[in-house]
Motif scaffolding. Structure first.
Motif, short mmCIF file in Angstrom:
data_model
loop_
_atom_site.label_atom_id
_atom_site.label_comp_id
_atom_site.label_asym_id
_atom_site.label_seq_id
_atom_site.Cartn_x
_atom_site.Cartn_y
_atom_site.Cartn_z
N SER A 184 1.54 31.25 -14.02
CA SER A 184 0.46 31.03 -13.07
C SER A 184 -0.14 32.37 -12.65
O SER A 184 0.42 33.43 -12.94
N LEU A 185 -1.30 32.30 -11.98
CA LEU A 185 -2.00 33.49 -11.51
C LEU A 185 -2.43 33.27 -10.07
O LEU A 185 -2.65 32.13 -9.63
N LYS A 186 -2.59 34.36 -9.33
CA LYS A 186 -3.24 34.27 -8.03
C LYS A 186 -4.72 34.01 -8.28
O LYS A 186 -5.33 34.61 -9.16
N TRP A 187 -5.31 33.12 -7.49
CA TRP A 187 -6.70 32.73 -7.76
C TRP A 187 -7.66 33.89 -7.60
O TRP A 187 -8.68 33.97 -8.29
N ASN A 188 -7.34 34.86 -6.69
CA ASN A 188 -8.26 35.98 -6.50
C ASN A 188 -8.21 36.98 -7.64
O ASN A 188 -8.99 37.93 -7.67
N GLU A 189 -7.29 36.77 -8.58
CA GLU A 189 -7.30 37.58 -9.80
C GLU A 189 -8.31 37.05 -10.81
O GLU A 189 -8.65 37.73 -11.77
N VAL A 190 -8.79 35.82 -10.55
CA VAL A 190 -9.70 35.16 -11.49
C VAL A 190 -11.12 35.12 -10.95
O VAL A 190 -12.08 35.35 -11.68
N GLN A 191 -11.27 34.82 -9.65
CA GLN A 191 -12.59 34.72 -9.05
C GLN A 191 -12.53 35.11 -7.59
O GLN A 191 -11.46 35.14 -6.97
N SER A 192 -13.69 35.41 -7.02
CA SER A 192 -13.74 35.92 -5.65
C SER A 192 -13.61 34.83 -4.60
O SER A 192 -13.08 35.06 -3.51
N SER A 193 -14.08 33.60 -4.90
CA SER A 193 -14.02 32.51 -3.94
C SER A 193 -12.86 31.58 -4.29
O SER A 193 -12.53 31.37 -5.46
N LYS A 194 -12.27 30.99 -3.25
CA LYS A 194 -11.13 30.11 -3.45
C LYS A 194 -11.56 28.83 -4.15
O LYS A 194 -12.52 28.18 -3.73
N PRO A 195 -10.88 28.41 -5.20
CA PRO A 195 -11.27 27.19 -5.92
C PRO A 195 -11.00 25.93 -5.09
O PRO A 195 -10.18 25.95 -4.16
N GLU A 196 -11.68 24.85 -5.43
CA GLU A 196 -11.36 23.56 -4.85
C GLU A 196 -10.02 23.09 -5.40
O GLU A 196 -9.62 23.46 -6.50
N PRO A 197 -9.29 22.25 -4.64
CA PRO A 197 -8.06 21.68 -5.19
C PRO A 197 -8.31 21.00 -6.53
O PRO A 197 -9.28 20.28 -6.70
N ASN A 198 -7.40 21.26 -7.47
CA ASN A 198 -7.43 20.67 -8.81
C ASN A 198 -8.63 21.10 -9.65
O ASN A 198 -8.99 20.42 -10.62
N GLN A 199 -9.25 22.23 -9.30
CA GLN A 199 -10.29 22.79 -10.15
C GLN A 199 -9.70 23.10 -11.53
O GLN A 199 -8.62 23.66 -11.64
N LEU A 200 -10.40 22.71 -12.58
CA LEU A 200 -9.93 22.93 -13.95
C LEU A 200 -10.56 24.18 -14.54
O LEU A 200 -11.71 24.50 -14.26
N PHE A 201 -9.79 24.87 -15.38
CA PHE A 201 -10.25 26.11 -16.00
C PHE A 201 -9.96 26.09 -17.51
O PHE A 201 -8.98 25.48 -17.95
N LYS A 202 -10.83 26.79 -18.24
CA LYS A 202 -10.55 27.15 -19.63
C LYS A 202 -10.69 28.66 -19.73
O LYS A 202 -11.78 29.20 -19.54
N VAL A 224 -6.83 28.75 -23.21
CA VAL A 224 -5.74 28.04 -22.55
C VAL A 224 -6.33 27.29 -21.37
O VAL A 224 -7.35 27.70 -20.80
N CYS A 225 -5.70 26.18 -21.01
CA CYS A 225 -6.18 25.36 -19.90
C CYS A 225 -5.33 25.62 -18.67
O CYS A 225 -4.13 25.90 -18.76
N ALA A 226 -5.98 25.54 -17.51
CA ALA A 226 -5.27 25.78 -16.25
C ALA A 226 -5.90 24.95 -15.15
O ALA A 226 -6.99 24.40 -15.30
N ARG A 227 -5.19 24.89 -14.02
CA ARG A 227 -5.65 24.11 -12.86
C ARG A 227 -5.25 24.83 -11.58
O ARG A 227 -4.17 25.43 -11.51
N TYR A 228 -6.14 24.78 -10.60
CA TYR A 228 -5.78 25.36 -9.30
C TYR A 228 -4.91 24.38 -8.55
O TYR A 228 -5.33 23.27 -8.23
N ASP A 229 -3.67 24.77 -8.27
CA ASP A 229 -2.71 23.96 -7.53
C ASP A 229 -2.77 24.38 -6.06
O ASP A 229 -2.29 25.45 -5.70
N ALA A 230 -3.38 23.53 -5.22
CA ALA A 230 -3.56 23.89 -3.81
C ALA A 230 -2.22 24.02 -3.09
O ALA A 230 -2.09 24.82 -2.15
N ALA A 231 -1.21 23.25 -3.51
CA ALA A 231 0.09 23.31 -2.86
C ALA A 231 0.75 24.68 -3.07
O ALA A 231 1.38 25.23 -2.16
#
Length: 457
Positions: A184-202, A224-231
């Motif tokens: 997993s990654l910290k979301w701020n390593e990918v984008q500046s704004s916090k993703p919505e819960p369950n946002q999907l990524f490629k 690779v596929c990923a998802r923002y896990d809000a928990a």
């Protein structure tokens, strides 16, 4: 404030939403008597149309209690306009020969024209969900509108079909996501704004790191596929997982299986064209988790023209519903074919059917039930109204998971379209909720012939 407008409502508007008369703000409403006559035909029954017909009649009766519709109409409520039931009127002389048949639609249109002609200086429009009636109204020079209250905006629908964020990441981040101890990654390593819960990524590997793509890489072996896990407040790797013999063939199927196998996402919507694997994936994931649920229920709406019930079909209940439910049986057959005849997995499916742990039945027979600790799959959900979708979801008890599947561009209901159907409605209204996941499947996997037809025909 501008001068209030006058809207003449068609029958299908109040059968779509019996609370429609409270959705026009301070504007005035006209209900032709033809609408009352048509609604009366739908008042008996247990289907949704009957529910809306009765709800509208009760509301109108309550508003008009001790009052008369004669004159300027009756106030609907605080902050709302007035409503009036108007007797039917004929077409004006210049339009008398425009439509030959004496139908309820023509009576409603003629009454709308009469209202317009008797209220000069006031904007008057007919509101109907019937495309043919809208075209006839335009031919007669009458202003006409669709009922837009529960429609998803076209731009938002397109956004929901392109909701997977695609980007390229440096090699070190991709290595951490794919091979790190937490994958997993910290979301701020990918984008500046916090993703919505369950946002999907490629995520794509940089060109220099193409050779380092993992076994779980996506369609082009560099994603690779990923998802923002809000928990966890992190972007987590989505791995390719098998569900009861069904393996994902593309990235979207991988995301769909991940969503259907995750208990924390209690409501899942799988949309996409024919052959993309929506129903097959939902069913396979239900079978994979059958020990976690008391029952697996597969259902779909029965779309029959008019206000007819299945009673006019010959045979018992099973015979009547067989044509509607056969596609679900076909998907079950595909799953059984993944295993040898007589294998433990195939026998388990037969056992669940015989013990009614796995049941396939029409949606009409689900109405009124409380669905506790079950995996509920609703196929062809694009043929449901937003109200019907809401009614189904509110049936969910503790421990229940619901998966809606469908193609919003293949609708069989005459008064629904890709913007007003229930499937589009929940994809828009529930986006960003922790309990909800929407996956749009793009690629057909039924066969090369099926994919070719979907693209070119």
């Amino acid at each position: 404030m501008g001068k209030p407008k006058i809207f003449v409502l068609d029958t299908n508007v109040i059968l779509h939403d019996h609370k429609a008369i409270r959705q026009f703000k301070d504007n005035d409403l006209i209900i032709p008597t033809a609408v009352i006559e048509e609604a009366d035909k739908f008042k008996k029954g247990n289907d949704t149309l009957s529910y809306h017909a009765r709800g509208f009649m009760r509301d109108l009766d309550k508003i008009s209690a001790g009052k008369s519709f004669a004159g300027g109409g009756i106030p609907i409520g605080k902050g709302l306009g007035k409503i009036k039931v108007e007797p039917n009127h004929p077409f004006p002389a210049p339009l008398a020969d425009l439509f030959k048949d004496d139908t309820q639609d023509h009576r409603i249109l003629a009454t709308a024209i009469w209202v317009r002609d008797t209220h000069p200086g006031t904007f008057v429009a007919l509101v109907t969900k019937d495309v043919n009636l809208r075209l006839k109204a335009k031919a007669a020079g009458m202003a006409v509108q669709d009922y837009l209250t529960d429609k998803v905006e076209e731009e938002k629908l397109e956004i929901r079909q392109q909701e997977v964020v695609r980007t390229t990441l440096p090699s070190d981040l991709m290595q951490a996501l794919c091979y790190g101890p937490e994958t997993s990654l910290k979301w701020n390593e990918v984008q500046s704004s916090k993703p919505e819960p369950n946002q999907l990524f490629k995520f794509s590997w940089e060109e220099s790191a193409a050779g380092a793509a993992p076994a779980d890489a996506g369609d082009d072996a560099r994603t690779v596929c990923a998802r923002y896990d809000a928990a966890r407040d992190r972007i987590v790797l989505i791995k390719a997982r098998e569900a009861y013999g069904i393996r994902p063939r593309n990235d979207e199927q991988k995301m769909a299986i991940d969503a259907c196998l995750d208990h924390s996402r209690e409501l899942v919507a799988l949309t996409g064209g024919a052959g993309t694997g929506k129903t097959l994936i939902a069913l396979a994931c239900a079978l994979e988790q059958e020990r976690d649920y008391d029952q697996i229920i597969l259902s779909r709406p029965t779309v029959i023209l008019g206000n007819q019930d299945i009673g006019f079909l010959p045979g018992d209940q099973k015979s009547k519903m067989s044509p509607f439910l056969q596609p679900l049986m076909d998907n079950l057959g595909v799953i059984k074919e993944q295993f040898r005849p007589g294998s433990r997995e195939a026998q388990r499916i037969d056992s669940m059917l015989s013990m009614e742990k796995l049941i396939i039945e029409p949606l009409a027979y689900i109405r009124g039930r409380s669905l506790g600790k079950c995996f509920f799959i609703i196929d062809e959900a694009q043929n449901l109204t937003p109200h019907e979708i809401k009614t189904i979801i509110t049936r969910a008890g503790e421990g229940t998971k619901m998966v809606f599947t469908g193609d919003v561009f293949q609708i069989d209901q005459p008064y629904l379209d890709q913007w007003s159907n229930g499937l589009s409605h929940i994809a828009e209204k529930l986006a960003g909720q922790k309990l909800f996941q929407h996956v749009f499947l793009r690629k057909g996997e039924r066969s090369a012939l099926s994919e070719l037809a979907a693209k070119l025909l």
